[in-house]
Design a protein around this motif. Structure first.
Motif, short mmCIF file in Angstrom:
data_model
loop_
_atom_site.label_atom_id
_atom_site.label_comp_id
_atom_site.label_asym_id
_atom_site.label_seq_id
_atom_site.Cartn_x
_atom_site.Cartn_y
_atom_site.Cartn_z
N LEU A 184 0.86 -1.18 0.00
CA LEU A 184 0.00 0.00 0.00
C LEU A 184 0.90 1.23 0.00
CD1 LEU A 184 -3.18 0.15 0.25
CD2 LEU A 184 -2.81 0.84 2.61
N THR A 185 0.44 2.29 -0.64
CA THR A 185 1.22 3.53 -0.68
C THR A 185 0.70 4.51 0.37
OG1 THR A 185 -0.22 4.63 -2.30
CG2 THR A 185 1.57 3.23 -3.15
N ILE A 186 1.51 5.51 0.66
CA ILE A 186 1.10 6.54 1.64
C ILE A 186 -0.13 7.28 1.15
CG2 ILE A 186 1.81 8.66 2.78
CD1 ILE A 186 3.28 6.26 3.82
N SER A 187 -0.19 7.57 -0.12
CA SER A 187 -1.35 8.31 -0.65
C SER A 187 -2.62 7.46 -0.55
CB SER A 187 -1.10 8.72 -2.11
OG SER A 187 -0.88 7.57 -2.92
N GLU A 188 -2.49 6.17 -0.77
CA GLU A 188 -3.66 5.28 -0.62
C GLU A 188 -4.10 5.21 0.82
OE1 GLU A 188 -2.90 2.18 -4.36
OE2 GLU A 188 -1.86 1.89 -2.46
N GLU A 189 -3.15 5.19 1.74
CA GLU A 189 -3.50 5.20 3.16
C GLU A 189 -4.26 6.48 3.50
OE1 GLU A 189 -1.25 4.97 7.49
OE2 GLU A 189 -0.45 6.20 5.85
N GLU A 190 -3.78 7.60 2.99
CA GLU A 190 -4.42 8.89 3.26
C GLU A 190 -5.85 8.91 2.73
OE1 GLU A 190 -4.59 12.51 5.03
OE2 GLU A 190 -2.90 11.11 5.08
N LYS A 191 -6.05 8.30 1.57
CA LYS A 191 -7.39 8.23 0.99
C LYS A 191 -8.34 7.48 1.91
CE LYS A 191 -9.88 6.68 -3.14
NZ LYS A 191 -9.74 6.04 -4.48
N VAL A 192 -7.85 6.38 2.50
CA VAL A 192 -8.69 5.59 3.41
C VAL A 192 -8.97 6.38 4.68
CG1 VAL A 192 -8.80 3.49 4.80
CG2 VAL A 192 -7.86 3.40 2.48
N ARG A 193 -7.95 7.04 5.22
CA ARG A 193 -8.11 7.78 6.48
C ARG A 193 -9.07 8.96 6.34
NH1 ARG A 193 -4.71 6.15 10.42
NH2 ARG A 193 -2.78 5.07 9.84
N ASN A 194 -9.23 9.48 5.15
CA ASN A 194 -10.13 10.61 4.95
C ASN A 194 -11.61 10.21 4.98
OD1 ASN A 194 -8.06 12.47 4.72
ND2 ASN A 194 -7.91 12.28 2.49
N GLU A 195 -11.86 8.91 4.93
CA GLU A 195 -13.23 8.42 4.99
C GLU A 195 -13.71 8.32 6.43
OE1 GLU A 195 -15.15 7.83 2.37
OE2 GLU A 195 -13.54 8.32 0.96
N PRO A 196 -15.04 8.34 6.65
CA PRO A 196 -15.57 8.10 8.00
C PRO A 196 -15.10 6.75 8.52
CG PRO A 196 -17.30 8.91 6.54
CD PRO A 196 -16.11 8.64 5.67
N LEU A 209 -10.69 0.36 1.95
CA LEU A 209 -9.41 -0.36 1.86
C LEU A 209 -9.54 -1.60 0.99
CD1 LEU A 209 -6.47 -0.89 2.67
CD2 LEU A 209 -7.33 -1.99 4.75
N ILE A 210 -10.60 -2.36 1.19
CA ILE A 210 -10.80 -3.58 0.41
C ILE A 210 -11.01 -3.25 -1.07
CG2 ILE A 210 -12.36 -5.54 0.05
CD1 ILE A 210 -12.66 -5.63 3.12
N ASN A 211 -11.74 -2.17 -1.34
CA ASN A 211 -11.92 -1.75 -2.74
C ASN A 211 -10.58 -1.41 -3.39
OD1 ASN A 211 -14.69 -2.07 -2.85
ND2 ASN A 211 -15.12 0.01 -2.12
N LEU A 212 -9.69 -0.77 -2.63
CA LEU A 212 -8.36 -0.46 -3.15
C LEU A 212 -7.58 -1.73 -3.47
CD1 LEU A 212 -7.14 2.50 -0.88
CD2 LEU A 212 -7.49 2.57 -3.36
N ILE A 213 -7.65 -2.70 -2.56
CA ILE A 213 -6.92 -3.95 -2.75
C ILE A 213 -7.44 -4.70 -3.97
CG2 ILE A 213 -6.40 -6.21 -1.71
CD1 ILE A 213 -6.57 -4.80 1.03
N LEU A 214 -8.76 -4.65 -4.19
CA LEU A 214 -9.35 -5.34 -5.34
C LEU A 214 -8.84 -4.79 -6.67
CD1 LEU A 214 -13.02 -5.72 -4.06
CD2 LEU A 214 -11.49 -7.60 -4.66
N LYS A 215 -8.39 -3.54 -6.66
CA LYS A 215 -7.90 -2.91 -7.89
C LYS A 215 -6.41 -3.13 -8.10
CE LYS A 215 -11.38 0.76 -7.56
NZ LYS A 215 -11.60 2.22 -7.35
N LYS A 216 -5.76 -3.80 -7.12
CA LYS A 216 -4.31 -3.98 -7.19
C LYS A 216 -3.96 -5.40 -7.63
CE LYS A 216 -2.05 -1.77 -3.83
NZ LYS A 216 -1.47 -0.58 -4.48
#
Length: 552
Positions: free
Chosen positions: A35-47, A55-62
Motif C-alpha cells: 500500500l502507498t502513503i497516498s492510498e492510506e491517506e485516501k482511506v483515512r479521509n473516509e468516515p 481499503l478492500i476496494n483499493l486492494i481489489l484494484k491492485k
C-alpha cells in the motif's frame, strides 16, 4: 489480481469489513510495500465505519502482491480467523514475481514465513552474508533427510536473527523446504512448559483437526503426534527451534525432522540421533558491521561517524545487542557520543555468569547506561518489571493492575521502554503483550535482588484490589496470566498463607484444570511442595479459613 484471489476477497468482504481495524493493517501493508502513503491517506479521509470497505476496494484494484500483503497483515495483527478465510485464495507467485532487493525475498517468502511464525527483520538490520551462507550450506547437506543444524554462540550475538535470515530466500525455500518453515521459541523449560510448547505446535500444524480433535496429554503423545504431522502433512519442511537450553528438550523433537536450532550450548544435540552440523557465531560483530549499525541508528554515513564511535565498538567488543542499545540512545541524543563512551570506560560492573559460563559483562554495561538514561518518573516502573518470568509475554492489563493506571497510560510508559530497546512488544490484534530479553531479566534481578520480594508482594496486593478469583473469566485479557503465574508471584513474595489458600481452593483447581490442563497444576504442587508440606501438615485448618476469607 488472480480471479481466484479476487473472488475469495469478494466472498468474505463483509466479515472483513466488520472486524478489521484499518490503521494497524495499513501500517503493515505500507511497510510491506502493499500500500502507498497516498492510498492510506485516501482511506483515512473516509468516515471510520467506511474505512474497511474503502481499503478492500483499493486492494481489489491492485495485483497479487497486494492480496498477499493484506493476508500477511491479518496474520501479523492477530486476525488469524480472518486470514484463514483468505488462505484458499492466495495466488501462486512465480520465482521471478514480487522479488525485491532484499536477497531473494518475495511475496511467497513473506507468506510462508509469516504463517510459520518466523520473526521479521529488526528495524535496524545489517547483513551477515558469510554466516547466512554457512547456515544455508549446512541445511543443504541435510539433503531432505532428517538431521540437525545448530547455530550456537553467546547471548546477544544475533543467532535468532541469523536463523530467520537463512530462510528468507525464495529459491532456497522452494528448492529445499517447499512445505514451509515452522518456528518455535523454546527458552528454558520444565516438562509442563515443554508440553505446552508441543501442544501449541501440534495445534498450529493441525488447524483443520484432520489428525485429532484434542491436544496431546503428555510429552510422548505430543512427540508421536508431531512425527505423524511432519511425515504426512509437512514433508520437506523445516522446524526451527529458537533458544534451546537443555539437551533433554530436544528428545521431544527427535522424530525424523529436519531441524535448525539456536542455542548457547553446543552440546545440546549430544543426545539426539541423525546427522549433526554446527555453525558457530562469534560473540561480536566486526568493526565495520558495528559501525554500520550505529550509522543506521543515527542516520549518518559510516565515514561521518565521530572517533568515539570506533572506540564504542572496541569497548563493547562489537556485541550486537550492546551496539543496538547504545545506538537507540544515540538516536534520541546524537550529541552524546563522548558521554556514552566515557560511561563504558569508567563503569565497574559485575560479571554475570549462567550455568553455561557465558560472560554478559558487555550487555550489563549497556543495560546500566540505558536504564540510567530513562526519565526519573518512569525508572521505578522499569524496576517493577524485575518480577517478570523469562519467555513470558505479559498482557497490558496485568501492568494496568500493577500500576493502577488506564490502558493508554500504561502503553505510553511501555512504549518508552520499547523505543530504548529495553522491552519488546508483540501486537495481537488490538492488544499488546510485552516481554523482556532473558539477559535484561538477568540484569534487573541482579540489580534489584533486595527488592524482589516486595515487588512480587506489590503485584499480589494490586491483584487482590482489582480481582476476585470467581470473577476471572477466559474472555478477560489478563485471565490466563493469573492462572499461569499467580502462584509463582505468591511464592516469590513469600506469601505462604495466601499460597496455601490458593492451592487448597477447589474453585481454583477446577478452573485452572479446565483452562490449562492438569500438567501445569501438578508442576506447581511439585514446585512449591516445600511450602505446602509445612503449611498443609501443621496449619491445614487455618489455610481453609484463609481460603474462605481471602477469595470469597
Amino acid at each position: 489480481m488472480d480471479a481466484k484471489a479476487r473472488n475469495c476477497l469478494l466472498q468474505h468482504r463483509k466479515a472483513l469489513e466488520k472486524d478489521i481495524k484499518t490503521s494497524y493493517i495499513m501500517d503493515y501493508m505500507i511497510s510491506d510495500g502493499g500500500l502507498t502513503i497516498s492510498e492510506e491517506e485516501k482511506v483515512r479521509n473516509e468516515p471510520t465505519q467506511q474505512r474497511a470497505a474503502v481499503l478492500i476496494n483499493l486492494i481489489l484494484k491492485k495485483d497479487n502482491s497486494a492480496y498477499i500483503s493484506f493476508y500477511n497483515a491479518l496474520l501479523h495483527e492477530g486476525y488469524k480467523d480472518l486470514a484463514a478465510l483468505l488462505h484458499g485464495g492466495i495466488p501462486v507467485v512465480s520465482s521471478n514475481n514480487g522479488k525485491d532487493s532484499g536477497g531473494g525475498i518475495t511475496s511467497y517468502v513473506r507468506t510462508v514465513l509469516c504463517e510459520g511464525g518466523v520473526p521479521q527483520r529488526p528495524v535496524v538490520f545489517v547483513t551477515r552474508k558469510k554466516l547466512v551462507d554457512a547456515i544455508q550450506q549446512k541445511l543443504r547437506r541435510l539433503n531432505g533427510e532428517p538431521g540437525w543444524v545448530t547455530i550456537y554462540g553467546m547471548a546477544g550475538c544475533g543467532k535468532s536473527v541469523l536463523a530467520a535470515e537463512a530462510v528468507r530466500d525464495h529459491f532456497f525455500l522452494v528448492g529445499h523446504f517447499p512445505r514451509g518453515v515452522h518456528w518455535v521459541s523454546i527458552g528454558k523449560q520444565d516438562k509442563s512448559g515443554l508440553l505446552m510448547k508441543l501442544q501449541n505446535l501440534c495445534s498450529r500444524l493441525d488447524q483443520d483437526e484432520s489428525f485429532s480433535q484434542r491436544l496431546p496429554l503428555n510429552i510422548e503423545e505430543a512427540k508421536d503426534r508431531l512425527r505423524i504431522l511432519m511425515l504426512h502433512k509437512y514433508p520437506r519442511s523445516l522446524l526451527i527451534l529458537d533458544d534451546v537450553w537443555d539437551p533433554w528438550v530436544l528428545k521431544a523433537f527427535d522424530n525424523q525432522c529436519q531441524i535448525l536450532l539456536t542455542t548457547r550450548d553446543k552440546s545440546v544435540t549430544d543426545l539426539v540421533t541423525g546427522p549433526k552440523y554446527v555453525v558457530p557465531v562469534e560473540s561480536g560483530l566486526g568493526k565495520d558491521k558495528g559501525l554500520e549499525i550505529l550509522s543506521l541508528f543515527v542516520n549518518m554515513k559510516k565515514s561521518e561517524l565521530p572517533e568515539e564511535a570506533h572506540s564504542i565498538i572496541k569497548e563493547c567488543r562489537g556485541s550486537p545487542l550492546v551496539v543496538s542499545l547504545i545506538g537507540a540512545l544515540l538516536r534520541d541524543f546524537p550529541n552524546r557520543w563522548a558521554y556514552y563512551l566515557r560511561q563504558l570506560q569508567i563503569k565497574q560492573f559485575k560479571r554475570i555468569r549462567k550455568s553455561s559460563s557465558y560472560d554478559y559483562e558487555a550487555l550489563d554495561e549497556a543495560m546500566s547506561i540505558s536504564v540510567d538514561m530513562l526519565r526519573e518518573d518512569i525508572k521505578g516502573y522499569y524496576t517493577d518489571l524485575s518480577i517478570l518470568k523469562k519467555d513470558v509475554k505479559v498482557p497490558t492489563k496485568v501492568l494496568c493492575i500493577l500500576w493502577d493506571m488506564e490502558n493508554e497510560e500504561v502503553e505510553d510508559i511501555l512504549q518508552e521502554f520499547v523505543n530504548k530497546s529495553l522491552l519488546f512488544c508483540d501486537r495481537n490484534g488490538n492488544s499488546f503483550c510485552y516481554y523482556l530479553h532473558d539477559l535484561q531479566i538477568d540484569f534487573l534481578t541482579e540489580k534489584n535482588c533486595n527488592q524482589l520480594q516486595e515487588l512480587h508482594k506489590k503485584l499480589i496486593t494490586q491483584f487482590q484490589r482489582h480481582h476476585q478469583l470467581h470473577t476471572l473469566s477466559p474472555d478477560q485479557e489478563d485471565c490466563m496470566y493469573w492462572y499461569n503465574f499467580l502462584a509463582y508471584h505468591m511464592a516469590s513474595a513469600k506469601m505462604h498463607k495466601e499460597l496455601c489458600a490458593l492451592m487448597l481452593s477447589l474453585d481454583w483447581i477446577k478452573a485452572k484444570t479446565e483452562l490449562v490442563g492438569p500438567a501445569h497444576l501438578i508442576h506447581e504442587f511439585v514446585e512449591y511442595r516445600h511450602i505446602l508440606d509445612e503449611k498443609f501438615v501443621h496449619r491445614s485448618v487455618q489455610c481453609v479459613r484463609i481460603s474462605k476469607s481471602f477469595y470469597l
